[in-house]
Design a protein around this motif. Structure first.
Motif, PDB file in Angstrom:
ATOM      1  N   PRO A   1       1.740   3.874  56.666  1.00 20.13           N
ATOM      2  CA  PRO A   1       1.912   3.196  57.952  1.00 20.13           C
ATOM      3  C   PRO A   1       3.389   3.177  58.350  1.00 20.13           C
ATOM      4  O   PRO A   1       4.274   3.172  57.497  1.00 20.13           O
ATOM      5  N   ILE A   2       3.627   3.165  59.644  1.00 26.30           N
ATOM      6  CA  ILE A   2       4.989   3.144  60.170  1.00 26.30           C
ATOM      7  C   ILE A   2       5.186   1.836  60.926  1.00 26.30           C
ATOM      8  O   ILE A   2       4.406   1.506  61.819  1.00 26.30           O
ATOM      9  N   GLN A   3       6.215   1.100  60.541  1.00 25.38           N
ATOM     10  CA  GLN A   3       6.551  -0.166  61.196  1.00 25.38           C
ATOM     11  C   GLN A   3       7.633   0.101  62.238  1.00 25.38           C
ATOM     12  O   GLN A   3       8.671   0.671  61.914  1.00 25.38           O
ATOM     13  N   LEU A   4       7.389  -0.304  63.470  1.00 27.02           N
ATOM     14  CA  LEU A   4       8.375  -0.171  64.537  1.00 27.02           C
ATOM     15  C   LEU A   4       8.448  -1.481  65.307  1.00 27.02           C
ATOM     16  O   LEU A   4       7.434  -2.141  65.526  1.00 27.02           O
ATOM     17  N   ALA A   5       9.651  -1.853  65.697  1.00 30.26           N
ATOM     18  CA  ALA A   5       9.847  -3.091  66.438  1.00 30.26           C
ATOM     19  C   ALA A   5      10.430  -2.783  67.811  1.00 30.26           C
ATOM     20  O   ALA A   5      11.217  -1.860  67.974  1.00 30.26           O
ATOM     21  N   ILE A   6      10.030  -3.600  68.779  1.00 28.21           N
ATOM     22  CA  ILE A   6      10.538  -3.483  70.143  1.00 28.21           C
ATOM     23  C   ILE A   6      11.120  -4.834  70.529  1.00 28.21           C
ATOM     24  O   ILE A   6      10.450  -5.863  70.419  1.00 28.21           O
ATOM     25  N   THR A   7      12.367  -4.815  70.973  1.00 23.91           N
ATOM     26  CA  THR A   7      12.993  -6.027  71.468  1.00 23.91           C
ATOM     27  C   THR A   7      12.771  -6.099  72.971  1.00 23.91           C
ATOM     28  O   THR A   7      13.233  -5.234  73.712  1.00 23.91           O
ATOM     29  N   ALA A   8      12.059  -7.111  73.397  1.00 23.53           N
ATOM     30  CA  ALA A   8      11.772  -7.290  74.826  1.00 23.53           C
ATOM     31  C   ALA A   8      13.037  -7.758  75.535  1.00 23.53           C
ATOM     32  O   ALA A   8      13.834  -8.509  74.988  1.00 23.53           O
ATOM     33  N   GLU A   9      13.192  -7.300  76.766  1.00 24.04           N
ATOM     34  CA  GLU A   9      14.362  -7.668  77.554  1.00 24.04           C
ATOM     35  C   GLU A   9      14.167  -8.979  78.317  1.00 24.04           C
ATOM     36  O   GLU A   9      15.119  -9.496  78.892  1.00 24.04           O
TER      37      GLU A   9
ATOM     38  N   LEU B   1      10.046   7.638  65.780  1.00 24.91           N
ATOM     39  CA  LEU B   1      11.282   6.873  65.702  1.00 24.91           C
ATOM     40  C   LEU B   1      11.444   5.778  66.737  1.00 24.91           C
ATOM     41  O   LEU B   1      12.127   4.800  66.499  1.00 24.91           O
ATOM     42  N   ASP B   2      10.853   5.918  67.874  1.00 27.80           N
ATOM     43  CA  ASP B   2      11.082   4.989  68.969  1.00 27.80           C
ATOM     44  C   ASP B   2       9.843   4.141  69.215  1.00 27.80           C
ATOM     45  O   ASP B   2       8.770   4.668  69.492  1.00 27.80           O
ATOM     46  N   GLY B   3       9.985   2.823  69.100  1.00 27.76           N
ATOM     47  CA  GLY B   3       8.847   1.922  69.268  1.00 27.76           C
ATOM     48  C   GLY B   3       8.187   2.012  70.627  1.00 27.76           C
ATOM     49  O   GLY B   3       6.977   2.033  70.741  1.00 27.76           O
TER      50      GLY B   3
END
Length: 90
Positions: A4-12, A74-76
């Motif tokens: 599994p790949i964990q990716l995080a996105i920071t909301a603006e 690479l990019d959430g």
């Protein structure tokens, strides 16, 4: 099979944070079928997700094999869009 790949996105913003949570809820457990040449791979692309309202970060766990087949690792934001597109196409 890829891990599994964990990716995080920071909301603006808080609105974007809520939108990301909604998108994660809609995709959670949906199975997408990805065709590559004569091979077919089916899996729930978004395995789990969670959000931290104190930091506005939403973390997603994606099926690694599905993301590799979709060419997104690479990019959430790109991975989330690819997961949505793969489930819409089915």
């Amino acid at each position: 099979m890829t891990a599994p790949i964990q990716l995080a996105i920071t909301a603006e913003s808080e609105d974007e944070f809520e939108d990301l949570l909604s998108r994660g809820q809609m995709l959670l457990g949906l199975v997408a079928t990805i065709k590559q040449g004569s091979s077919t791979y089916s899996a729930p692309i978004v395995r789990q997700f969670n959000g931290d309202p104190t930091t506005n970060v939403v973390s997603f766990e994606f099926d690694g094999t599905a993301l590799v087949l979709l060419g997104r690792t690479l990019d959430g934001r790109a991975a989330l869009a690819a997961a949505e597109q793969a489930t819409i196409a089915n």
